[in-house]
Design an enzyme around this catalytic site. Structure first.
Site, PDB file in Angstrom:
ATOM      1  N   ASP A 164       8.862  21.040 -29.692  1.00 14.43           N
ATOM      2  CA  ASP A 164       7.526  21.567 -29.946  1.00 14.43           C
ATOM      3  C   ASP A 164       7.661  22.977 -30.512  1.00 14.43           C
ATOM      4  OD1 ASP A 164       4.543  20.859 -28.135  1.00 14.43           O
ATOM      5  OD2 ASP A 164       4.784  22.275 -29.786  1.00 14.43           O
TER       6      ASP A 164
ATOM      7  N   ASP B 271       3.511  19.782 -35.779  1.00 12.07           N
ATOM      8  CA  ASP B 271       4.408  20.769 -35.167  1.00 12.07           C
ATOM      9  C   ASP B 271       5.192  20.254 -33.960  1.00 12.07           C
ATOM     10  OD1 ASP B 271       2.393  20.618 -33.307  1.00 12.07           O
ATOM     11  OD2 ASP B 271       2.407  22.755 -32.865  1.00 12.07           O
ATOM     12  N   GLU B 272       5.262  18.948 -33.785  1.00 13.90           N
ATOM     13  CA  GLU B 272       6.043  18.447 -32.656  1.00 13.90           C
ATOM     14  C   GLU B 272       6.673  17.106 -33.007  1.00 13.90           C
ATOM     15  OE1 GLU B 272       3.776  16.919 -29.261  1.00 13.90           O
ATOM     16  OE2 GLU B 272       1.994  17.267 -30.446  1.00 13.90           O
TER      17      GLU B 272
END
Length: 423
Positions: free
Chosen positions: A18, A113-114
């Site tokens: 993350d 974003d992860e």
DNA sequence: TCTGGGGTCCTAGGACCC
DNA sequence: TCTGGGGTCCTAGGACCC
């Protein structure tokens, strides 16, 4: 036992990676003077809208994502407000993806974003989990200039929850067998899928921590919350019980819908403005359909009034489309039928769904015909079940006809049934 | 506090079919 | 005239996530 999907017989090693304050960190790459300051990404302080991301300095003042920008401005007047730059984030996200690809062939970007990585069986290449995670950390910084946090566990759930606990810029490894102990002291809200509403329901039962949840009877949870309750019981033990979490890492699923929406700076009842907006949104949706080579059968209008009451109205077309004009005409019809004339509107949205990759009319008709035949056969089978083999003559006759059809067009035989059952 | 934009999944009711 | 049991598809709304 939650029996629907068997857990793998072996122990998996899942990483959840993350990125830390992703949007803010990307903005800092473009403007290093932002570093260390209270930064809010999402728009200007006096605009309608919410916070997309806040720097850690801004978070100290209570600013968090999804908070109205005006509220954030009041809580943290010295914050610097920055407009979002989606292209920058997409570009950085691709770099992140590339770095992760050097660690495992099974990488799945869960959002911009992860990501999840299945690192099972990579020990010989990357060493034990903690060593691999630290290497990943370094390579991420070198390759993108960005910090991330890594959670490691035997399930997606444990990996995800532990990466949150590892923030910022940390690594957390939950040793196999210690899942329940790790989760027990955490708030139920830490479980992905438990939001405000479910939290309230659980609090009413006296359940505040995951440990409280784990001590409840599975049957009680199932009775009270249905399918979700059952999954929840498994999650309290650290299992990927049911739903999306239970899928293999890296099995990429195509998009199910494409949508665009717009909130006016000021509410309005001006029809020509509404139709112009719907036109623009329809064009944006259609363009993306063409880019992804999808044809959509269902078009949906979203309408939010001044008082925030929101309705959606959908219509399925006889044949799928990716044309601006067809989408716009549908959505305009829906709008004219459903807008309370004169009522001030806050937001309009257009969504396309029910995708096919085959726009071909003839194939579509064939498909329908085949579906009808399949239905007829199934009906005959049901009749036979009910009335016994004496009615088999009917069914046999149908099968004969069906066989002829198959010979006419063998390519169109395979079932297009895609059961999306993941439970 | 005054609430974005892009998604996913689940539920539930009604239409329609056999 | 009243009576069923299933199945699928469509639509609307809501919870949730980033």
């Amino acid at each position: 036992m939650s029996a629907a999907v068997p857990m793998p017989a072996f122990t998996r090693t899942i990483f959840h990676v993350d990125m830390d304050a992703f949007f803010v960190s990307v903005e800092e790459l473009f403007d290093p003077s932002l570093k260390g300051k209270a930064v809010v990404v999402g728009g200007q302080r006096d605009e309608r809208g919410v916070v997309s991301a806040a720097s850690y300095a801004a978070r100290k003042f209570g600013v968090h994502s999804a908070m109205p920008l005006r509220t954030a401005s009041k809580m943290c007047p010295q914050a610097i407000f920055v407009n979002g730059h989606p292209e920058r984030y997409r570009e950085c996200s691709e770099k992140v993806h590339k770095v992760l690809g050097t660690f495992s062939p099974q990488v799945e970007m869960a959002s911009i974003d992860e990501a999840y990585l299945d690192m099972t069986g990579t020990e010989r290449l990357h060493g034990p989990p903690l060593k691999a995670a630290h290497a990943l950390h370094q390579r991420m910084k070198a390759g993108t200039g960005l910090n991330c946090s890594v959670g490691i566990g035997t399930s997606r759930l444990i990996a995800k929850v532990s990466s949150a606990q590892a923030k910022p810029n940390g690594v957390l490894y939950i040793v196999p067998g210690e899942e329940a102990q790790f989760l027990a002291p955490l708030d139920v809200r830490e479980i992905p899928g438990v939001g405000k509403v479910m939290e309230t329901h659980l609090h009413a039962l006296g359940v505040k921590k995951v440990g409280d949840l784990a001590s409840l009877e599975e049957s009680e949870l199932a009775d009270r919350f249905g399918k979700w309750g059952l999954a929840l019981a498994g999650k309290a033990r650290g299992e990927d019980a049911g739903g999306w979490f239970d899928t293999e890492v890296g099995a990429d699923v195509g998009a199910k819908s494409i949508s665009h929406e717009h909130t006016y700076n000021e509410d309005t009842a001006d029809v020509s403005q509404h139709e112009a907006t719907l036109m623009r949104l329809s064009e944006m949706v259609a363009r993306r359909l063409r880019e992804s080579q999808f044809h959509a059968r269902t078009i949906q209008l979203k309408l939010r009034y001044k008082d925030f009451t929101t309705i959606t109205r959908a219509h399925s077309l006889p044949s799928p489309t990716q044309l601006d004009t067809e989408i716009f005409e549908q959505v305009r019809t829906l709008f004219r039928k459903n807008w309370k004339k004169g009522a001030q509107i806050r937001l309009l949205g257009v969504q396309a769904s029910a995708f096919t990759s085959q726009p071909d009319q003839i194939n579509l008709l064939e498909g329908n015909r085949q579906q009808r035949w399949k239905d007829a056969m199934a009906a005959a089978d049901r009749l036979r079940d009910k009335f016994g083999e004496s009615s088999v003559g009917l069914a046999t006759g149908m099968r004969g006809s069906f066989r002829e059809r198959i010979h006419e067009n063998p390519a169109s035989l395979p079932g297009k049934k895609k059961k999306t059952d993941k439970s």
